[in-house]
Design a protein around this motif. Structure first.
Motif, PDB file in Angstrom:
ATOM      1  N   GLN A 316      13.115   7.266  10.380  1.00  0.00           N
ATOM      2  CA  GLN A 316      13.267   6.565   9.104  1.00  0.00           C
ATOM      3  C   GLN A 316      12.008   5.775   8.734  1.00  0.00           C
ATOM      4  O   GLN A 316      11.527   5.851   7.594  1.00  0.00           O
ATOM      5  CB  GLN A 316      14.478   5.630   9.151  1.00  0.00           C
ATOM      6  CG  GLN A 316      15.824   6.327   9.147  1.00  0.00           C
ATOM      7  CD  GLN A 316      16.177   6.995  10.482  1.00  0.00           C
ATOM      8  OE1 GLN A 316      15.603   6.638  11.524  1.00  0.00           O
ATOM      9  NE2 GLN A 316      17.100   7.929  10.452  1.00  0.00           N
ATOM     10  N   THR A 317      11.456   5.016   9.680  1.00  0.00           N
ATOM     11  CA  THR A 317      10.305   4.173   9.344  1.00  0.00           C
ATOM     12  C   THR A 317       9.056   4.993   9.090  1.00  0.00           C
ATOM     13  O   THR A 317       8.286   4.700   8.166  1.00  0.00           O
ATOM     14  CB  THR A 317      10.025   3.151  10.459  1.00  0.00           C
ATOM     15  OG1 THR A 317       9.691   3.839  11.676  1.00  0.00           O
ATOM     16  CG2 THR A 317      11.235   2.255  10.689  1.00  0.00           C
ATOM     17  N   GLY A 318       8.827   6.028   9.897  1.00  0.00           N
ATOM     18  CA  GLY A 318       7.629   6.843   9.725  1.00  0.00           C
ATOM     19  C   GLY A 318       7.621   7.618   8.421  1.00  0.00           C
ATOM     20  O   GLY A 318       6.599   7.684   7.728  1.00  0.00           O
ATOM     21  N   PHE A 319       8.768   8.192   8.063  1.00  0.00           N
ATOM     22  CA  PHE A 319       8.818   8.971   6.824  1.00  0.00           C
ATOM     23  C   PHE A 319       8.768   8.061   5.600  1.00  0.00           C
ATOM     24  O   PHE A 319       8.163   8.423   4.583  1.00  0.00           O
ATOM     25  CB  PHE A 319      10.059   9.858   6.804  1.00  0.00           C
ATOM     26  CG  PHE A 319       9.862  11.141   7.569  1.00  0.00           C
ATOM     27  CD1 PHE A 319       9.514  12.299   6.909  1.00  0.00           C
ATOM     28  CD2 PHE A 319       9.988  11.173   8.939  1.00  0.00           C
ATOM     29  CE1 PHE A 319       9.304  13.473   7.607  1.00  0.00           C
ATOM     30  CE2 PHE A 319       9.779  12.331   9.645  1.00  0.00           C
ATOM     31  CZ  PHE A 319       9.440  13.498   8.978  1.00  0.00           C
ATOM     32  N   ALA A 320       9.352   6.875   5.682  1.00  0.00           N
ATOM     33  CA  ALA A 320       9.265   5.935   4.565  1.00  0.00           C
ATOM     34  C   ALA A 320       7.810   5.509   4.343  1.00  0.00           C
ATOM     35  O   ALA A 320       7.338   5.456   3.195  1.00  0.00           O
ATOM     36  CB  ALA A 320      10.145   4.719   4.835  1.00  0.00           C
ATOM     37  N   ALA A 321       7.104   5.222   5.434  1.00  0.00           N
ATOM     38  CA  ALA A 321       5.697   4.838   5.318  1.00  0.00           C
ATOM     39  C   ALA A 321       4.868   5.974   4.738  1.00  0.00           C
ATOM     40  O   ALA A 321       3.936   5.740   3.946  1.00  0.00           O
ATOM     41  CB  ALA A 321       5.155   4.423   6.686  1.00  0.00           C
ATOM     42  N   THR A 322       5.193   7.204   5.117  1.00  0.00           N
ATOM     43  CA  THR A 322       4.452   8.365   4.624  1.00  0.00           C
ATOM     44  C   THR A 322       4.664   8.569   3.130  1.00  0.00           C
ATOM     45  O   THR A 322       3.719   8.783   2.375  1.00  0.00           O
ATOM     46  CB  THR A 322       4.880   9.617   5.404  1.00  0.00           C
ATOM     47  OG1 THR A 322       4.582   9.423   6.798  1.00  0.00           O
ATOM     48  CG2 THR A 322       4.143  10.850   4.903  1.00  0.00           C
ATOM     49  N   VAL A 323       5.910   8.501   2.699  1.00  0.00           N
ATOM     50  CA  VAL A 323       6.195   8.647   1.262  1.00  0.00           C
ATOM     51  C   VAL A 323       5.493   7.552   0.472  1.00  0.00           C
ATOM     52  O   VAL A 323       4.875   7.809  -0.570  1.00  0.00           O
ATOM     53  CB  VAL A 323       7.719   8.614   1.006  1.00  0.00           C
ATOM     54  CG1 VAL A 323       8.016   8.472  -0.482  1.00  0.00           C
ATOM     55  CG2 VAL A 323       8.361   9.882   1.556  1.00  0.00           C
ATOM     56  N   ASP A 324       5.551   6.323   0.966  1.00  0.00           N
ATOM     57  CA  ASP A 324       4.892   5.217   0.265  1.00  0.00           C
ATOM     58  C   ASP A 324       3.388   5.453   0.165  1.00  0.00           C
ATOM     59  O   ASP A 324       2.764   5.153  -0.867  1.00  0.00           O
ATOM     60  CB  ASP A 324       5.177   3.893   0.981  1.00  0.00           C
ATOM     61  CG  ASP A 324       6.619   3.431   0.821  1.00  0.00           C
ATOM     62  OD1 ASP A 324       7.281   3.892  -0.138  1.00  0.00           O
ATOM     63  OD2 ASP A 324       7.080   2.634   1.645  1.00  0.00           O
ATOM     64  N   TRP A 325       2.788   5.981   1.232  1.00  0.00           N
ATOM     65  CA  TRP A 325       1.345   6.231   1.200  1.00  0.00           C
ATOM     66  C   TRP A 325       1.005   7.278   0.140  1.00  0.00           C
ATOM     67  O   TRP A 325       0.055   7.084  -0.643  1.00  0.00           O
ATOM     68  CB  TRP A 325       0.839   6.697   2.566  1.00  0.00           C
ATOM     69  CG  TRP A 325      -0.652   6.811   2.580  1.00  0.00           C
ATOM     70  CD1 TRP A 325      -1.549   5.837   2.904  1.00  0.00           C
ATOM     71  CD2 TRP A 325      -1.430   7.962   2.202  1.00  0.00           C
ATOM     72  NE1 TRP A 325      -2.834   6.301   2.751  1.00  0.00           N
ATOM     73  CE2 TRP A 325      -2.793   7.597   2.324  1.00  0.00           C
ATOM     74  CE3 TRP A 325      -1.114   9.250   1.787  1.00  0.00           C
ATOM     75  CZ2 TRP A 325      -3.831   8.493   2.038  1.00  0.00           C
ATOM     76  CZ3 TRP A 325      -2.147  10.146   1.488  1.00  0.00           C
ATOM     77  CH2 TRP A 325      -3.482   9.764   1.620  1.00  0.00           C
ATOM     78  N   TYR A 326       1.744   8.372   0.092  1.00  0.00           N
ATOM     79  CA  TYR A 326       1.425   9.420  -0.881  1.00  0.00           C
ATOM     80  C   TYR A 326       1.658   8.939  -2.317  1.00  0.00           C
ATOM     81  O   TYR A 326       0.892   9.291  -3.224  1.00  0.00           O
ATOM     82  CB  TYR A 326       2.227  10.688  -0.590  1.00  0.00           C
ATOM     83  CG  TYR A 326       1.603  11.513   0.517  1.00  0.00           C
ATOM     84  CD1 TYR A 326       0.531  12.361   0.262  1.00  0.00           C
ATOM     85  CD2 TYR A 326       2.054  11.416   1.826  1.00  0.00           C
ATOM     86  CE1 TYR A 326      -0.068  13.083   1.278  1.00  0.00           C
ATOM     87  CE2 TYR A 326       1.465  12.130   2.849  1.00  0.00           C
ATOM     88  CZ  TYR A 326       0.399  12.967   2.571  1.00  0.00           C
ATOM     89  OH  TYR A 326      -0.203  13.674   3.585  1.00  0.00           O
TER      90      TYR A 326
END
Length: 352
Positions: A316-326
């Motif tokens: 959950q945390t890694g994918f949320a951070a990734t979406v926010d970055w893109y």
């Protein structure tokens, strides 16, 4: 000083950026700048004396040898590789050249350099070869995860070429004593990934209103590893790993491709809601690719037990951070997809 190959690619560039957040030791960044190499990722390091970039083909033995002689590195971190399975199916020759011949060229240059070092520098030298879990083949649903002793059964030209490079790295340790370390990682994700891979492609297509293609029925399972966690693992292996050993690096995070796309759609819906419907409506199932491995999973207990590394990010945390970055870096994505970053490279580096 480190000599790092493939440092303009996805994982290599993240490693370089993370390295300089807490370390001033210089890096010689060697990259051929193929389609997936993007110096725009490292734009923040322009003019930074710690970062020395060399546009060099790792298959060019004379050029690689000259880099060793000029910069006298204490270690090599070998990321450079062709890594996209679909591309390997359509053009396997490039994968054999870069992954097998290129790794041989790096190992041979490192061996010649290492053998000429004073005794204390020879003992401290390391060659860290970064590889993939795909060399182990495919797992059935009930099979235990891949361990460092799992027999190799590569199923694609990509994984076969990486298996060949792993065997060369092992042979250079056992035959010549070159202090080689090998890591086999699971599927990486995170910032600066080339948009042909599942996660950045899904985000880009979702925002553009395009179909979200999923192979087969979407049930293929991968162990997902946040790139920052992978970089931390590489630093630990480089610092404290035992020469000749293999360390599997995984996220303890098995998810099907369909589950990953569903999560990405839901994260995007929460951040940039569609006027009508949801991003899940754009999912399209397409014909599966030939020889598509059903499941990968990494047993990462050895690196935790011996070196104390464990991933910090959850699914959950890694994918949320990734979406926010893109979402925050749409200009970078647009440049990559348009090819504008290649023009930037030529403008800034053609005279160097």
């Amino acid at each position: 000083m480190l000599l790092l190959t493939g440092g303009a690619g996805f994982i290599g560039a993240n490693f370089v950026l993370d390295w300089f957040k807490s370390n001033d030791e210089p890096i010689v960044n060697v990259d051929k700048l193929t389609y997936a190499g993007n110096l725009g990722t490292l734009r923040s390091l322009q003019g930074d004396a710690r970062h020395i970039f060399s546009r060099t083909d790792i298959c060019d033995a004379a050029a690689v040898q000259a880099l060793f002689e000029q910069h006298k590195p204490r270690a090599v971190v070998h990321f450079a590789a062709e890594s996209h399975v679909d591309r390997s199916i359509h053009g396997p020759g490039a994968f054999v050249q870069t992954n097998v011949v290129g790794t041989f060229t790096m190992l041979e240059a490192a061996r010649q350099y290492w053998q000429g070092l004073p005794d204390d520098e020879r003992r401290a030298f390391r060659f860290l070869h970064v590889s993939t879990d795909e060399v182990y083949g495919s797992l059935e649903p009930a099979d235990p995860p891949f361990s460092e002793t799992t027999p190799y059964q590569p199923n694609s030209p990509y994984s076969a070429s990486k298996a060949g490079s792993d065997h060369l790295a092992r042979a250079y340790f056992h035959t010549y004593g070159l202090p080689v370390l090998t890591t086999n990682c699971s599927n990486n994700y995170g910032p600066y990934q080339f948009p042909e891979k599942l996660i950045p492609l899904t985000i880009a297509n979702a925002l553009a209103g395009k179909p979200l293609p999923i192979y087969g029925d979407g049930s293929n399972v991968r162990d997902w590893l946040y790139v920052g966690d992978h970089c931390a693992a590489i630093r630990e292996v480089l610092a404290r790993g035992k020469p000749g050993e293999v360390y599997n690096v995984g996220g303890w995070n098995e998810q099907s491709n369909l589950d990953v796309v569903h999560l990405l759609c839901d994260l995007l819906q929460a951040r940039r809601p569609k006027a009508q419907g949801s991003y899940r409506d754009q999912i399209t199932f397409v014909t599966d690719r030939p020889g598509h491995d059903r499941r990968y999973a990494i047993d990462a207990r050895k690196i935790e037990r011996e070196l104390g590394w464990r991933p910090a990010q959850t699914f959950q945390t890694g994918f949320a951070a990734t979406v926010d970055w893109y979402l925050a870096n749409q200009e970078w994505v647009a440049d990559v997809m348009s090819g504008d970053y290649l023009k930037w490279v030529e403008t800034n580096y053609q005279e160097r």
